[in-house]
Design a protein around this motif. Structure first.
Motif, PDB file in Angstrom:
ATOM      1  N   LEU A   1      10.795  -2.722   8.310  1.00 59.75           N
ATOM      2  CA  LEU A   1       9.696  -2.995   7.392  1.00 59.75           C
ATOM      3  C   LEU A   1       8.922  -4.177   7.959  1.00 59.75           C
ATOM      4  O   LEU A   1       9.510  -5.240   8.187  1.00 59.75           O
ATOM      5  N   VAL A   2       7.632  -3.991   8.165  1.00 59.98           N
ATOM      6  CA  VAL A   2       6.819  -5.039   8.774  1.00 59.98           C
ATOM      7  C   VAL A   2       5.647  -5.364   7.863  1.00 59.98           C
ATOM      8  O   VAL A   2       4.756  -4.524   7.670  1.00 59.98           O
ATOM      9  N   GLU A   3       5.670  -6.582   7.334  1.00 57.67           N
ATOM     10  CA  GLU A   3       4.603  -7.024   6.434  1.00 57.67           C
ATOM     11  C   GLU A   3       3.483  -7.698   7.206  1.00 57.67           C
ATOM     12  O   GLU A   3       3.705  -8.252   8.285  1.00 57.67           O
ATOM     13  N   SER A   4       2.314  -7.667   6.609  1.00 59.10           N
ATOM     14  CA  SER A   4       1.159  -8.385   7.153  1.00 59.10           C
ATOM     15  C   SER A   4       0.182  -8.639   6.019  1.00 59.10           C
ATOM     16  O   SER A   4       0.327  -8.087   4.928  1.00 59.10           O
ATOM     17  N   GLY A   5      -0.800  -9.499   6.306  1.00 65.60           N
ATOM     18  CA  GLY A   5      -1.859  -9.732   5.338  1.00 65.60           C
ATOM     19  C   GLY A   5      -1.797 -11.060   4.617  1.00 65.60           C
ATOM     20  O   GLY A   5      -2.705 -11.395   3.847  1.00 65.60           O
ATOM     21  N   GLY A   6      -0.733 -11.823   4.826  1.00 64.06           N
ATOM     22  CA  GLY A   6      -0.653 -13.118   4.186  1.00 64.06           C
ATOM     23  C   GLY A   6      -1.636 -14.109   4.782  1.00 64.06           C
ATOM     24  O   GLY A   6      -2.313 -13.822   5.776  1.00 64.06           O
ATOM     25  N   GLY A   7      -1.712 -15.273   4.160  1.00 60.27           N
ATOM     26  CA  GLY A   7      -2.611 -16.302   4.672  1.00 60.27           C
ATOM     27  C   GLY A   7      -2.882 -17.365   3.631  1.00 60.27           C
ATOM     28  O   GLY A   7      -2.214 -17.428   2.589  1.00 60.27           O
ATOM     29  N   LEU A   8      -3.868 -18.179   3.923  1.00 61.77           N
ATOM     30  CA  LEU A   8      -4.301 -19.243   3.023  1.00 61.77           C
ATOM     31  C   LEU A   8      -5.522 -18.768   2.253  1.00 61.77           C
ATOM     32  O   LEU A   8      -6.488 -18.269   2.854  1.00 61.77           O
ATOM     33  N   VAL A   9      -5.479 -18.930   0.944  1.00 61.50           N
ATOM     34  CA  VAL A   9      -6.587 -18.495   0.102  1.00 61.50           C
ATOM     35  C   VAL A   9      -6.784 -19.515  -1.002  1.00 61.50           C
ATOM     36  O   VAL A   9      -5.825 -20.156  -1.450  1.00 61.50           O
ATOM     37  N   GLN A  10      -8.022 -19.660  -1.439  1.00 64.45           N
ATOM     38  CA  GLN A  10      -8.319 -20.590  -2.527  1.00 64.45           C
ATOM     39  C   GLN A  10      -7.960 -19.979  -3.870  1.00 64.45           C
ATOM     40  O   GLN A  10      -7.933 -18.751  -4.015  1.00 64.45           O
ATOM     41  N   PRO A  11      -7.673 -20.812  -4.857  1.00 62.22           N
ATOM     42  CA  PRO A  11      -7.426 -20.280  -6.211  1.00 62.22           C
ATOM     43  C   PRO A  11      -8.570 -19.393  -6.663  1.00 62.22           C
ATOM     44  O   PRO A  11      -9.737 -19.700  -6.436  1.00 62.22           O
ATOM     45  N   GLY A  12      -8.212 -18.286  -7.288  1.00 63.53           N
ATOM     46  CA  GLY A  12      -9.193 -17.304  -7.704  1.00 63.53           C
ATOM     47  C   GLY A  12      -9.485 -16.245  -6.663  1.00 63.53           C
ATOM     48  O   GLY A  12     -10.166 -15.257  -6.966  1.00 63.53           O
ATOM     49  N   GLY A  13      -8.989 -16.436  -5.467  1.00 63.43           N
ATOM     50  CA  GLY A  13      -9.245 -15.502  -4.382  1.00 63.43           C
ATOM     51  C   GLY A  13      -8.322 -14.307  -4.400  1.00 63.43           C
ATOM     52  O   GLY A  13      -7.483 -14.145  -5.294  1.00 63.43           O
ATOM     53  N   SER A  14      -8.470 -13.462  -3.374  1.00 62.28           N
ATOM     54  CA  SER A  14      -7.706 -12.217  -3.275  1.00 62.28           C
ATOM     55  C   SER A  14      -7.114 -12.061  -1.883  1.00 62.28           C
ATOM     56  O   SER A  14      -7.657 -12.573  -0.895  1.00 62.28           O
ATOM     57  N   LEU A  15      -6.019 -11.344  -1.831  1.00 63.69           N
ATOM     58  CA  LEU A  15      -5.406 -10.929  -0.565  1.00 63.69           C
ATOM     59  C   LEU A  15      -4.826  -9.538  -0.763  1.00 63.69           C
ATOM     60  O   LEU A  15      -4.433  -9.174  -1.887  1.00 63.69           O
ATOM     61  N   ARG A  16      -4.746  -8.795   0.323  1.00 60.57           N
ATOM     62  CA  ARG A  16      -4.027  -7.524   0.284  1.00 60.57           C
ATOM     63  C   ARG A  16      -2.929  -7.547   1.337  1.00 60.57           C
ATOM     64  O   ARG A  16      -3.202  -7.692   2.532  1.00 60.57           O
ATOM     65  N   LEU A  17      -1.717  -7.389   0.876  1.00 61.97           N
ATOM     66  CA  LEU A  17      -0.574  -7.328   1.775  1.00 61.97           C
ATOM     67  C   LEU A  17      -0.273  -5.870   2.116  1.00 61.97           C
ATOM     68  O   LEU A  17      -0.469  -4.969   1.289  1.00 61.97           O
ATOM     69  N   SER A  18       0.207  -5.665   3.320  1.00 61.53           N
ATOM     70  CA  SER A  18       0.616  -4.335   3.759  1.00 61.53           C
ATOM     71  C   SER A  18       2.034  -4.403   4.297  1.00 61.53           C
ATOM     72  O   SER A  18       2.447  -5.421   4.852  1.00 61.53           O
ATOM     73  N   CYS A  19       2.747  -3.312   4.145  1.00 58.28           N
ATOM     74  CA  CYS A  19       4.099  -3.197   4.700  1.00 58.28           C
ATOM     75  C   CYS A  19       4.217  -1.813   5.332  1.00 58.28           C
ATOM     76  O   CYS A  19       4.145  -0.803   4.628  1.00 58.28           O
ATOM     77  N   VAL A  20       4.375  -1.803   6.638  1.00 53.43           N
ATOM     78  CA  VAL A  20       4.518  -0.548   7.364  1.00 53.43           C
ATOM     79  C   VAL A  20       5.994  -0.283   7.588  1.00 53.43           C
ATOM     80  O   VAL A  20       6.725  -1.143   8.091  1.00 53.43           O
ATOM     81  N   ALA A  21       6.420   0.907   7.230  1.00 51.21           N
ATOM     82  CA  ALA A  21       7.831   1.279   7.318  1.00 51.21           C
ATOM     83  C   ALA A  21       8.077   2.242   8.471  1.00 51.21           C
ATOM     84  O   ALA A  21       7.198   3.036   8.835  1.00 51.21           O
TER      85      ALA A  21
END
Length: 119
Positions: A3-23
């Motif tokens: 399982l390999v995750e990606s998409g994390g990072g630094l974001v300001q409050p109120g912001g958005s991120l999308r994480l992915s996990c490839v299996a």
């Protein structure tokens, strides 16, 4: 099983991120999938889960109406769309699944992806 995750990072409050996990290494479409997170100094907690066909989902109370878990079985990928992020969402996010084989439970975790919510 990998399982390999990606998409994390630094974001300001109120912001958005999308994480992915490839299996890989197993028949993805047969398995329920989950996202967990671990904040600094805290225990790992369930964030969201999705059934194998994507029909059923459930969420931690703290992320309901802000996070959405989804999956694409053709791409063997599970996603976590995170909106309206706040500093309490900071942590390492892990993709997780398990299998039962001969009455033995096997847990599988990704390596984690870091999410930091900060001004």
């Amino acid at each position: 099983v990998q399982l390999v995750e990606s998409g994390g990072g630094l974001v300001q409050p109120g912001g958005s991120l999308r994480l992915s996990c490839v299996a890989s290494g197993f028949t993805f479409s047969n398995f329920d999938m989950s996202w967990y997170r671990q904040a600094p100094g805290k225990e790992r907690e369930l964030v969201a889960a999705i059934s194998s066909a994507g029909v059923s989902t459930n969420y931690a109370d703290s992320v309901k109406d802000r996070f959405t878990i989804s999956r694409d079985n053709a791409k063997k990928t599970v996603y976590l769309q995170m909106n309206s992020l706040n500093p309490d969402d900071t942590g390492v996010y892990y993709c997780y699944t398990y299998r039962l084989l001969a009455r033995q439970r096997y847990d599988y975790w990704g390596q984690g992806t870091h999410v930091t919510v900060s001004p």
